[in-house]
Enzyme design. Structure first.
Site, PDB file in Angstrom:
ATOM      1  N   ASP A   8       0.853  -1.175   0.000  1.00  0.00           N
ATOM      2  CA  ASP A   8       0.000   0.000   0.000  1.00  0.00           C
ATOM      3  C   ASP A   8       0.900   1.239   0.000  1.00  0.00           C
ATOM      4  OD1 ASP A   8      -2.400   1.580   0.441  1.00  0.00           O
ATOM      5  OD2 ASP A   8      -1.732   1.751   2.516  1.00  0.00           O
ATOM      6  N   ASP A  10      -0.297   5.155   1.124  1.00  0.00           N
ATOM      7  CA  ASP A  10      -0.571   6.060   2.246  1.00  0.00           C
ATOM      8  C   ASP A  10      -0.626   5.310   3.573  1.00  0.00           C
ATOM      9  OD1 ASP A  10      -1.182   8.739   0.915  1.00  0.00           O
ATOM     10  OD2 ASP A  10      -2.433   7.363  -0.230  1.00  0.00           O
ATOM     11  N   ASP A 173      -1.854  -0.866   5.929  1.00  0.00           N
ATOM     12  CA  ASP A 173      -2.229  -0.230   7.198  1.00  0.00           C
ATOM     13  C   ASP A 173      -3.723  -0.031   7.368  1.00  0.00           C
ATOM     14  OD1 ASP A 173      -2.742   3.191   6.952  1.00  0.00           O
ATOM     15  OD2 ASP A 173      -2.301   1.978   5.198  1.00  0.00           O
TER      16      ASP A 173
END
Length: 222
Positions: A8, A10, A173
């Protein structure tokens, strides 16, 4: 043996959640993985131009999944996975729920971002009535054409890369990374990840965001 690492952007490759500042140590770790023979792919809700630029400038070779699974790039070719969302529908959604559109929406075709990121039941109903999907990444709301979600894009990428699930690693996250994790053999949630993601991860890392990426890649290369 991990052949492909899905990451991922961000909150994962950045210094922390809530910042756009990329963690330099994490980028160096991605380059170490590439040099060791692990192809790295970016999987994000970000727009295709943002991810394509990063993929090129960071020297990655694994391809990318953009717009939360709606676009896949591999081997120099771009594939559309999701249905297109008409621009007037995007504007109607923003107006109906008093939302701010992402600056990236100008460059999107199938998945559009809005803030604030709070997902409400009436938004889900509104989207379902129009054959669309809405979800929250914790950073923004995303309104997508079907099938929507990172899972469909990741499955297409693995097919194109000729890589098996058990040969794939993933790190993230956000709760929107759950679908990505389901397509990977070994998965890692950074220490500041959403609790929902930690519950399905193979590994809960000790370090946050970009530092967690370094921690995970050290594990893969050890």
């Amino acid at each position: 043996m991990i052949k492909l690492l899905l990451t991922d952007l961000d909150g994962t490759l950045t210094e922390d959640r809530g910042t756009y500042v990329v963690d330099i140590g994490a980028i160096k770790a991605l380059r170490r993985a590439e040099k060791a023979g692990i192809r790295v792919a970016l999987v994000s809700g970000n727009s295709y131009p943002v991810l394509r630029g990063l993929h090129n400038y960071l020297g990655l070779s694994g391809g990318l999944v953009a717009e939360n699974g709606c676009f896949v790039f591999h081997g120099g070719v771009t594939f559309r996975v999701c249905e297109t969302v008409p621009r007037e529908v995007v504007s109607e959604f923003a107006k109906t729920f008093n939302l701010r559109e992402s600056w990236q929406n100008e460059f999107r075709r199938s998945d559009f971002g809005f803030t604030p990121a709070e997902l409400k039941d009436e938004m889900i109903k509104w989207a379902e009535e129009r054959g669309l999907v809405v979800q929250s990444s914790g950073y923004a709301l995303h309104l997508s054409g079907k099938p929507g979600g990172k899972g469909a894009g990741v499955r297409k990428l693995l097919e194109l890369a000729n890589v098996k699930r058990e040969e794939t690693g993933a790190i993230g996250d956000s709760r929107t990374d759950i679908e990505m994790f389901r397509e990977a053999g070994i998965t890692a949630a950074v220490s500041n990840a959403d609790p929902e993601l930690k519950r399905v991860a193979s590994i809960s890392l000790k370090l946050k965001s970009g530092a967690g990426v370094m921690e995970f890649i050290d594990m893969l290369l050890s």
